[in-house]
Design a protein around this motif. Structure first.
Motif, PDB file in Angstrom:
ATOM      1  N   ARG A 328       0.815  -1.214   0.000  1.00  0.00           N
ATOM      2  CA  ARG A 328       0.000   0.000   0.000  1.00  0.00           C
ATOM      3  C   ARG A 328       0.852   1.268   0.000  1.00  0.00           C
ATOM      4  N   LEU A 330       2.853   4.339  -1.195  1.00  0.00           N
ATOM      5  CA  LEU A 330       2.662   5.161  -2.392  1.00  0.00           C
ATOM      6  C   LEU A 330       4.006   5.505  -3.032  1.00  0.00           C
ATOM      7  N   LEU A 374       0.855   6.334  -6.519  1.00  0.00           N
ATOM      8  CA  LEU A 374       0.264   5.037  -6.849  1.00  0.00           C
ATOM      9  C   LEU A 374       0.925   3.968  -5.974  1.00  0.00           C
ATOM     10  N   SER A 375       0.104   3.093  -5.404  1.00  0.00           N
ATOM     11  CA  SER A 375       0.638   1.972  -4.642  1.00  0.00           C
ATOM     12  C   SER A 375       0.677   0.727  -5.511  1.00  0.00           C
ATOM     13  N   ARG A 376       1.363  -0.295  -5.007  1.00  0.00           N
ATOM     14  CA  ARG A 376       1.424  -1.545  -5.754  1.00  0.00           C
ATOM     15  C   ARG A 376       0.045  -2.197  -5.830  1.00  0.00           C
ATOM     16  N   ASP A 377      -0.740  -2.084  -4.778  1.00  0.00           N
ATOM     17  CA  ASP A 377      -2.104  -2.627  -4.804  1.00  0.00           C
ATOM     18  C   ASP A 377      -2.954  -1.917  -5.851  1.00  0.00           C
ATOM     19  N   GLU A 378      -2.809  -0.581  -5.927  1.00  0.00           N
ATOM     20  CA  GLU A 378      -3.575   0.159  -6.928  1.00  0.00           C
ATOM     21  C   GLU A 378      -3.130  -0.215  -8.337  1.00  0.00           C
ATOM     22  N   ALA A 379      -1.828  -0.375  -8.521  1.00  0.00           N
ATOM     23  CA  ALA A 379      -1.335  -0.797  -9.835  1.00  0.00           C
ATOM     24  C   ALA A 379      -1.868  -2.176 -10.189  1.00  0.00           C
ATOM     25  N   SER A 381      -4.729  -3.550  -9.217  1.00  0.00           N
ATOM     26  CA  SER A 381      -6.140  -3.436  -9.584  1.00  0.00           C
ATOM     27  C   SER A 381      -6.296  -2.921 -11.006  1.00  0.00           C
ATOM     28  N   LEU A 382      -5.502  -1.910 -11.366  1.00  0.00           N
ATOM     29  CA  LEU A 382      -5.591  -1.345 -12.710  1.00  0.00           C
ATOM     30  C   LEU A 382      -5.176  -2.371 -13.773  1.00  0.00           C
ATOM     31  N   ARG A 421      -0.059  11.509   0.518  1.00  0.00           N
ATOM     32  CA  ARG A 421      -0.538  12.071  -0.735  1.00  0.00           C
ATOM     33  C   ARG A 421      -0.392  13.597  -0.775  1.00  0.00           C
TER      34      ARG A 421
END
Length: 440
Positions: A328, A330, A374-379, A381-382, A421
């Motif tokens: 998580r 960033l 951007l976090s690794r989790d967000e990447a 999901s994308l 952020r």
């Protein structure tokens, strides 16, 4: 012990010979197109093209030392980690030429060395790039046999947008390839040789002397493929960038300027792949096609000079221990990195300016996403949403591996917490890519 100093044009300091009287005739003949003398006065300096300021160099600088050692020679240089033992005069002169080019480039910050070759053929200057054994030297010599002018077969300079020649003759691996024209040309102009390599004799009517400059007109990427017919193919943008950047010898901290220089050259010049097997067939194709290549675009005014930041000794910290931490955390693009796009690929420099990275495919996409935190989790999901056919476990695994790899490439861990952020200016980057190459 008898010592003799030899000074070379553009090189501060001397080449000191220790008990090497027997070497002098071979050295004088080999370097006949690189001005040298027992005193530095009167030797030419590196001059600038019309309309630009000339570079300056001092006559004081590091010394190169050559001494006899058994049946061979020992070469000491400030740029060698240890003295080199060379078993023959041909090997010694090859290594000495490399060290002289290095010294020349150190003396003139606007001069950058390339492991490349070039010829002047039918009014066009062709810059050849290729891996070892791609045939740069033999192709240059073969074209010289057909009246082309050799500009350098292995070591070139790039000075303020111009190809800078050092006057070092082509070195050919023995035995020669099957080419009657090349063998005849070599027999007519023999140079120093040993069991493995033979040099062409240096002659000003077919080889550019030290200091001659030519504007490049095209980049030719050599691809030697057994059994193939000679063909000249349009090179993809990323392939051209890959090959050209790999040819530069990057000075300490000079990667951003090398990246800029390589980009501007390829933006201005047509880039082709020469796929071939037979040397004579390749030479005939180039002679036919060189005048038909599209004209080079005007080189940008800011192409030169290449300025290199001062070395930052002592500030290159070891890669941090640990890893990229929580998925998580960033991350964001680091603002002080240089990057350029070529086709679907991105090329970036590291924060120390010593390496160039290539990002392909999804890596380039994620780099663009990292313009915002951007976090690794967000990447993850994308990417799962963008590539529904790829197993989520595979994407997660590759993301973790690549984030870790770039973290270990001296990338610092960003701050964490609820205000992360809000502190964009303090963040560092993670570069995500599926293919990553380092250029040194």
């Amino acid at each position: 012990m008898a010592c003799q100093d030899i000074f070379f044009a553009g090189v501060p300091g001397a080449v000191r010979l220790h008990d090497c009287e027997g070497l002098l005739p071979a050295l004088d003949d080999f370097f006949r197109l690189w001005p040298h003398a027992s005193q530095p006065e009167g030797l030419p300096a590196i001059s600038a093209p019309p309309g630009t300021l000339p570079s300056s160099s001092s006559r004081t600088g590091p010394r190169l030392d050559v001494a006899q050692q058994g049946r061979g020679y020992r070469l000491r240089s400030p740029w060698l980690p240890a003295p080199r033992h060379e078993p023959s005069q041909a090997c010694l002169l090859c290594s000495l030429a490399i060290e002289l080019v290095t010294a020349c480039c150190h003396a003139c910050p606007g001069l950058i060395s390339l492991h490349a070759a070039a010829v002047r053929l039918h009014g066009r200057t062709l810059l050849f790039c290729g891996d070892n054994r791609a045939g740069k030297s033999t192709l240059v010599a073969r074209l010289m046999a057909d009246t082309a002018r050799g500009l350098g077969d292995d070591m070139l300079g790039l000075h303020q947008g111009w190809i800078f020649s050092f006057g070092v003759p082509p070195r050919l691996r023995l035995p020669l390839p099957s080419s009657p024209a090349l063998k005849r040309f070599m027999a007519e102009r023999p140079g120093i040789r040993d069991r493995h390599y033979g040099y062409l004799g240096a002659s000003p009517d077919s080889l550019a002397p030290w200091g001659e400059r030519n504007r490049p007109d095209a980049v030719i990427l050599l691809e030697r493929t057994p059994g193939s017919c000679a063909a000249l193919l349009t090179a993809p943008a990323a392939t051209g960038m890959d090959n050209v950047l790999a040819r530069f010898l990057i000075p300490d901290g000079g990667a951003p300027e090398v990246l800029r220089l390589g980009t501007q050259l390829l933006d201005a010049l047509p880039c082709r792949i020469l796929r071939y097997d037979d040397l004579d067939e390749a030479a005939a194709l180039l002679a036919q096609q060189a005048p038909l290549l599209p004209p080079a675009a005007p080189l940008p005014a800011n192409l030169s000079p290449v300025t290199v930041p001062p070395a930052r000794h002592g500030r290159h910290a070891s890669p941090p221990s640990g890893g990229t931490g929580d998925s998580r955390t960033l991350w964001r693009q680091r603002a002080d990195l240089s990057f350029r796009q070529a086709g679907q690929s991105l090329f970036l420099t590291d924060s120390h300016g010593n390496r160039i990275f290539r990002l392909d495919g999804t890596g380039a996409v994620v780099w663009q996403l990292l313009s915002e935190p951007l976090s690794r989790d967000e990447a993850l999901s994308l990417l799962v949403e963008t590539f529904p056919g790829v197993p989520k476990a595979r994407i997660r695994h590759e993301l973790k591996q690549l984030f870790q790899a770039l973290f270990e490439a001296r990338l610092k861990k960003p701050p964490t917490g609820p205000k992360a952020r809000e502190t964009d200016c303090q963040r560092h980057i993670v570069i995500y890519c599926f293919y990553l190459f380092f250029y040194f």
